[in-house]
Design an enzyme around this catalytic site. Sequence first.
Site, PDB file in Angstrom:
ATOM      1  N   TYR A 101       0.667  -1.144   0.014  1.00 54.22           N
ATOM      2  CA  TYR A 101      -0.003  -0.138   0.031  1.00 54.22           C
ATOM      3  C   TYR A 101       0.865   1.286  -0.025  1.00 54.22           C
ATOM      4  O   TYR A 101       1.877   1.414   0.818  1.00 54.22           O
ATOM      5  CB  TYR A 101      -0.924  -0.055   1.333  1.00 54.22           C
ATOM      6  CG  TYR A 101      -1.567   1.415   1.521  1.00 54.22           C
ATOM      7  CD1 TYR A 101      -2.958   1.422   0.986  1.00 54.22           C
ATOM      8  CD2 TYR A 101      -1.100   2.456   2.013  1.00 54.22           C
ATOM      9  CE1 TYR A 101      -3.455   2.645   1.011  1.00 54.22           C
ATOM     10  CE2 TYR A 101      -1.839   3.436   2.296  1.00 54.22           C
ATOM     11  CZ  TYR A 101      -3.305   3.482   1.805  1.00 54.22           C
ATOM     12  OH  TYR A 101      -3.736   4.912   1.771  1.00 54.22           O
ATOM     13  N   GLU A 189      -3.488   7.413  -4.295  1.00 56.38           N
ATOM     14  CA  GLU A 189      -3.395   6.135  -3.278  1.00 56.38           C
ATOM     15  C   GLU A 189      -3.184   5.171  -4.200  1.00 56.38           C
ATOM     16  O   GLU A 189      -4.014   4.955  -5.272  1.00 56.38           O
ATOM     17  CB  GLU A 189      -4.725   6.036  -2.524  1.00 56.38           C
ATOM     18  CG  GLU A 189      -4.573   5.078  -1.495  1.00 56.38           C
ATOM     19  CD  GLU A 189      -5.995   4.827  -0.881  1.00 56.38           C
ATOM     20  OE1 GLU A 189      -5.883   4.930   0.312  1.00 56.38           O
ATOM     21  OE2 GLU A 189      -7.109   4.484  -1.470  1.00 56.38           O
TER      22      GLU A 189
END
Length: 383
Positions: A101, A189
């Site tokens: 992530y 993101e």
Amino acid sequence: MDLHEYQGKELFASVGLPVPRGSVAGTPEEAERVAAELGGRVVVKAQVHIGGRGKAGGVKLADTPAQAREVAEQIIGMDIRGHQVRQVLVEEASEIARELYAALVLDRGEKKVLAMLSGIGGMEIEQVAHDHPEALARVWIDPLAGWSDYHGRRLCFGAGLGADMVRPIGDVFARLWDAFVRFEATLVEVNPLILTADGRLVALDAKFSVDNNSLYRHQDIAAMRDVAAADPQEQMAAERGVTYVKLDGDIGVLGNGAGLVMSTLDVVADAGGAPANFLDVGGGAKADEIVSALEVITSDPKVKVIFFNIFGGITRCDEVARGVLTAIERMGIDMPIVVRLDGTNDVEGREIIETAHVSTLHVEATMLEAAHRAVALAAGMER
Ligand code: GDP
Ligand code: MN
């Protein structure tokens, strides 16, 4: 403004961040064609402004172009938590060795950009932060100083990744930073950022939000706006040039001046009610402007009562009163409207409304009384 995954990936590609090859498709036939062009196994992904598409069945693998058409048929038209799927991204399927992530987000409180990295990817980051707080590394970047290699090292070691990942992760973040600054983002993101079977880092997903205030400098990004995906009331308001923000409640609020409207929201909440929206009609007192604003408010099915709050300055209350009456007559609105008129020519304004004898129209002289009246009317209508 939020971008779709395929648009975010275009911006990623433009700064040299690796993304899978692929194209967006609006029909199953188009999806089949894209799959045939790509060759081999593909993944078909719903393009909606919401995460968790995988879990909702909006991300599916296909081995052949015919299968890509079949899954595209299932996905297009699907409703993912209130978001209708109109397009799919068809891209070459990736061999995932590991899911990570990575994100950059504007931290207004710190007046910095927060960089986050986790060795646990592919699941909601709130979940990771809750279940494995130690696995989420955070570093705050000074926007003036910008990205430096040492930020990457701190993120990498903070997330418990090996020394061999420092350079590739640093390279990913340097490019993300470049995209963040260049396109004036508030969030980028990548979840998951994958490590492929052959050891490359690839952005498998993209969440990209840009600052609306900077869109005038980025015509190409402004053109990415998905009008069909916007909230219907906000879309209608934008077309009419009305300043409108949708909220969750059932009391439609409009007033003249942003400060007054914000106070109105507070007063409604204080009186125990829930505003359905923020709407500033500005100095607009003319019937046309009032009709325009009321059309936006009444098109929201949640609205039960309208609270019209006017403080007359340059705007004259008698003019507003006539405008409201004309609007009600023209639109045939039958829901209750509470009007608070105060300021220039308020006595005349209230008299105009009272002598018109419209049963759904209630006039009050103060904002608090009007708010209580609106809340009571909204509550009464539930029964
Ligand atoms: P989200 O659920 O909306 O965040 O959509 P993502 O794009 O993140 O996809 C969800 C999940 O689908 C990912 O975490 C992966 O596990 C899986 N996935 C997506 N693309 C591929 C792919 O090309 N190959 C494989 N094997 N899995 C994929
Ligand atoms: Mn994702």
